[in-house]
Design a protein around this motif. Structure first.
Motif, PDB file in Angstrom:
ATOM      1  N   CYS A  48       0.907  -1.160  -0.026  1.00 22.11           N
ATOM      2  CA  CYS A  48       0.120   0.019  -0.026  1.00 22.11           C
ATOM      3  C   CYS A  48       0.977   1.193   0.039  1.00 22.11           C
ATOM      4  CB  CYS A  48      -0.833   0.022   1.230  1.00 22.11           C
ATOM      5  SG  CYS A  48      -2.089  -1.199   1.483  1.00 22.11           S
ATOM      6  N   HIS A  63       0.136   4.084   1.493  1.00 20.73           N
ATOM      7  CA  HIS A  63       0.186   4.405   3.134  1.00 20.73           C
ATOM      8  C   HIS A  63      -0.732   3.622   3.858  1.00 20.73           C
ATOM      9  CE1 HIS A  63      -3.197   7.044   4.453  1.00 20.73           C
ATOM     10  NE2 HIS A  63      -3.568   6.324   3.427  1.00 20.73           N
ATOM     11  N   ARG A  64      -0.583   3.573   5.170  1.00 19.32           N
ATOM     12  CA  ARG A  64      -1.587   2.805   5.958  1.00 19.32           C
ATOM     13  C   ARG A  64      -2.570   3.548   6.442  1.00 19.32           C
ATOM     14  NH1 ARG A  64      -1.036  -2.483   7.959  1.00 19.32           N
ATOM     15  NH2 ARG A  64      -2.696  -2.774   9.616  1.00 19.32           N
ATOM     16  N   CYS A  65      -3.997   3.158   6.026  1.00 21.10           N
ATOM     17  CA  CYS A  65      -5.187   3.709   6.758  1.00 21.10           C
ATOM     18  C   CYS A  65      -5.261   3.396   8.101  1.00 21.10           C
ATOM     19  CB  CYS A  65      -6.393   3.544   5.783  1.00 21.10           C
ATOM     20  SG  CYS A  65      -5.988   3.613   4.201  1.00 21.10           S
ATOM     21  N   TYR A  70      -7.709   2.813   9.962  1.00 24.89           N
ATOM     22  CA  TYR A  70      -8.520   1.700  10.615  1.00 24.89           C
ATOM     23  C   TYR A  70      -8.145   0.339  10.148  1.00 24.89           C
ATOM     24  CZ  TYR A  70     -10.153   2.273   5.852  1.00 24.89           C
ATOM     25  OH  TYR A  70     -10.165   2.290   4.430  1.00 24.89           O
ATOM     26  N   CYS A  71      -7.290   0.205   9.491  1.00 23.86           N
ATOM     27  CA  CYS A  71      -6.938  -1.143   8.654  1.00 23.86           C
ATOM     28  C   CYS A  71      -5.922  -2.061   9.438  1.00 23.86           C
ATOM     29  CB  CYS A  71      -6.462  -0.700   7.255  1.00 23.86           C
ATOM     30  SG  CYS A  71      -5.961  -2.375   6.407  1.00 23.86           S
ATOM     31  N   THR A  77      -0.470  -5.796   5.655  1.00 25.76           N
ATOM     32  CA  THR A  77      -0.031  -4.836   4.505  1.00 25.76           C
ATOM     33  C   THR A  77       1.409  -4.371   4.766  1.00 25.76           C
ATOM     34  OG1 THR A  77      -0.793  -2.828   6.057  1.00 25.76           O
ATOM     35  CG2 THR A  77      -2.359  -3.720   4.355  1.00 25.76           C
ATOM     36  N   GLY A 133      -6.038  -7.296  -1.182  1.00 23.82           N
ATOM     37  CA  GLY A 133      -4.784  -6.679  -0.665  1.00 23.82           C
ATOM     38  C   GLY A 133      -5.198  -6.250   0.797  1.00 23.82           C
ATOM     39  N   GLY A 134      -4.123  -5.335   1.208  1.00 18.38           N
ATOM     40  CA  GLY A 134      -3.266  -4.328   0.472  1.00 18.38           C
ATOM     41  C   GLY A 134      -3.917  -3.856  -0.820  1.00 18.38           C
ATOM     42  N   THR A 135      -3.030  -3.115  -1.595  1.00 25.88           N
ATOM     43  CA  THR A 135      -3.536  -2.391  -2.813  1.00 25.88           C
ATOM     44  C   THR A 135      -2.949  -3.182  -3.962  1.00 25.88           C
ATOM     45  OG1 THR A 135      -3.559  -0.422  -1.426  1.00 25.88           O
ATOM     46  CG2 THR A 135      -3.861  -0.373  -3.753  1.00 25.88           C
ATOM     47  N   ASN A 137      -7.686   0.501  -5.419  1.00 28.53           N
ATOM     48  CA  ASN A 137      -7.715   1.695  -4.860  1.00 28.53           C
ATOM     49  C   ASN A 137      -8.095   2.755  -5.999  1.00 28.53           C
ATOM     50  OD1 ASN A 137      -7.148   0.361  -2.461  1.00 28.53           O
ATOM     51  ND2 ASN A 137      -6.231   2.029  -1.418  1.00 28.53           N
ATOM     52  N   ARG A 145      -7.973   8.344   4.041  1.00 30.37           N
ATOM     53  CA  ARG A 145      -7.936   7.831   2.421  1.00 30.37           C
ATOM     54  C   ARG A 145      -7.369   8.952   1.527  1.00 30.37           C
ATOM     55  NH1 ARG A 145      -8.615   2.698   1.773  1.00 30.37           N
ATOM     56  NH2 ARG A 145      -9.616   3.070  -0.206  1.00 30.37           N
TER      57      ARG A 145
HETATM   58  S1  SF4 Z   1      -5.265  -2.454   2.416  1.00 35.02           S
HETATM   59 FE1  SF4 Z   1      -6.454  -0.693   1.915  1.00 35.02          FE
HETATM   60  S2  SF4 Z   1      -7.398   0.178   3.766  1.00 35.02           S
HETATM   61 FE2  SF4 Z   1      -5.582  -1.261   4.388  1.00 35.02          FE
HETATM   62  S3  SF4 Z   1      -3.869   0.384   4.438  1.00 35.02           S
HETATM   63 FE3  SF4 Z   1      -4.084  -0.488   2.356  1.00 35.02          FE
HETATM   64  S4  SF4 Z   1      -5.260   1.009   1.403  1.00 35.02           S
HETATM   65 FE4  SF4 Z   1      -5.663   1.249   3.468  1.00 35.02          FE
END
Ligand code: SF4
Ligand SMILES: C[S@@+](CC[C@H](N)C(=O)[O-])C[C@H]1O[C@@H](n2cnc3c(N)ncnc32)[C@H](O)[C@@H]1O
Length: 364
Positions: free
Chosen positions: A12, A14-16, A18-19, A23, A60-62, A89, A126
């Motif tokens: 990813c 960056h890390r959101c 809430y996730c 990742t 994912g991840g992304t 994303n 986001r």
């Molecule tokens: S998987 Fe999605 S929600 Fe989780 S950190 Fe990566 S972009 Fe953000």
């Protein structure tokens, strides 16, 4: 033989907050090595897969943040399948990416929208803004995608019912084939829960009415509420997410990549979530370290009931009697939460709204 393949792409930008998925932020220099390792793992497990697969899911991840050359190589080497889904994303979806996915056989994209409200996207940390989402959607349509799913989240701190209503309206205006609507889960230990825990607790009681709003709005717009959190357009095609449907129906699946689960022939295992260990073992031609999860017949039966009752089609219960509480079945039926047929069970609309609580009640 297993007909469903999951491939985990953990990177990813960056890390959101809430996730808590598995990742890895950035590490562009390792994307290529990771795809090498994934393909090595595929070769080690290929004997488990049917010659022709029903579904492949890149999650994912992304996945769409993976370096393009590495992603192309992966897609070109994966076995073909009827449904090939990639999670994307919005900010990663350019015209080139959309065309590339199409060229390499992807026929379904699951877009991580979450919300169309700027202030809520900010709370979720986001990258995408509402316009980024719309642009991504049109790039996908222009490239020929006729099966697009949106992920939406409700219960975001600060989200009013009218915010949610507007989000659903914005999603419906674009008209994706499929929608997943999840209640925001405060994952223990995330910095999000630390920052917003109190607000989430305060609004917890309102979540039932938010869920009702989601179901009302989407079913009134003609979508089929085929799984607790999933909706699809009614069409001559079956637009349910076939890959996820396989999980809910208790089918076998193989998972590749860090943190990926597999369930095959009554055995379940999970790959190490550690990237360096995964790369090293597969680099040496060996299987990654795995955690085996014991799956007794009783656990499998309980899972069948819990997952099967999330669907709108009745669950066949022959052979599952050992885990059902017969007295609770009668009680829930009298309360109008459950319909019993000849060897089948289904939750009523009210039962589905209450969800997990009803299912927990009927398990012995
Ligand atoms: S998987 Fe999605 S929600 Fe989780 S950190 Fe990566 S972009 Fe953000
Ligand atoms: C594994 S994530 C990956 C998708 C993609 N990286 C993204 O962020 O859009 C898949 C979906 O899970 C949902 N999700 C992730 N964390 C969640 C949470 N804490 N509560 C509820 N849903 C969550 C989001 O809707 C997200 O789109």
């Amino acid at each position: 033989m297993t007909r469903h393949l999951y491939v985990h792409l953990p990177f990813c930008a960056h890390r959101c907050g809430y996730c808590d998925f598995v990742t890895v932020v950035g590490r562009t220099s390792q994307h290529d090595a990771y795809v090498h390792a994934l393909l090595a793992e595929l070769e080690l497990e290929r004997h488990l897969l049917a010659p022709k697969l029903d579904t492949v899911f890149l999650g994912g991840g992304t996945p769409t943040f993976t370096a393009p050359a590495a992603l192309e190589r992966l897609l070109s080497k994966l076995p073909p399948a009827e449904e090939v889904t990639v999670e994307a994303n919005p900010e990663t979806v350019t015209q080139e990416l959309a065309r590339m996915l199409r060229r390499f056989g992807v026929n379904r994209v699951s877009l991580g929208v979450q919300s169309f409200r700027e202030h809520l996207l900010d709370v979720l940390e986001r990258v995408a803004q509402p316009d980024t989402v719309r642009r991504a959607f049109y790039h996908l349509r222009d490239a020929g995608f006729d099966n697009i799913s949106f992920d939406l989240i409700y219960g975001i701190p600060g989200q009013s019912p009218s915010d949610l209503d507007a989000d659903l309206g914005d999603a419906l205006e674009l008209g994706p084939e499929h929608l997943s609507c999840y209640e925001l889960e405060a994952k223990p230990g995330t910095r999000f829960t630390y920052a917003h825990g109190e607000e989430l607790e305060r609004q917890a009681d309102a979540m039932e009415s938010y869920f009702e709003l989601v179901v009302d709005r989407l079913t009134s717009a003609g979508y089929r509420w085929y799984e607790t959190a999933n909706f699809c357009r009614r069409d001559t095609r079956d637009l349910r997410a076939q890959h996820n449907l396989a999980y809910w129906l208790g089918r076998d699946y193989l998972g590749l990549g860090i943190g990926a689960f597999s369930t095959i022939d009554g055995r379940r295992w999970r790959n190490t979530p550690r990237l360096p260990a995964y790369l090293t073992t597969l680099g040496g031609g060996r299987r990654p370290e795995r955690e085996i999860e014991p799956l007794s017949l009783e656990v499998r039966h309980r899972e069948r009931v819990m997952l099967g009752l999330r669907l709108d089609e009745p669950l066949r219960v022959d052979g599952l009697g050992d885990v059902l509480d017969q007295r609770a079945l009668g009680r829930l039926e009298r309360l109008g939460l459950l319909d019993r047929g000849e060897q089948t069970l289904a939750l009523t609309t009210r039962g589905r709204m209450l969800g997990g609580g009803v299912t927990a009640d009927l398990l012995a």
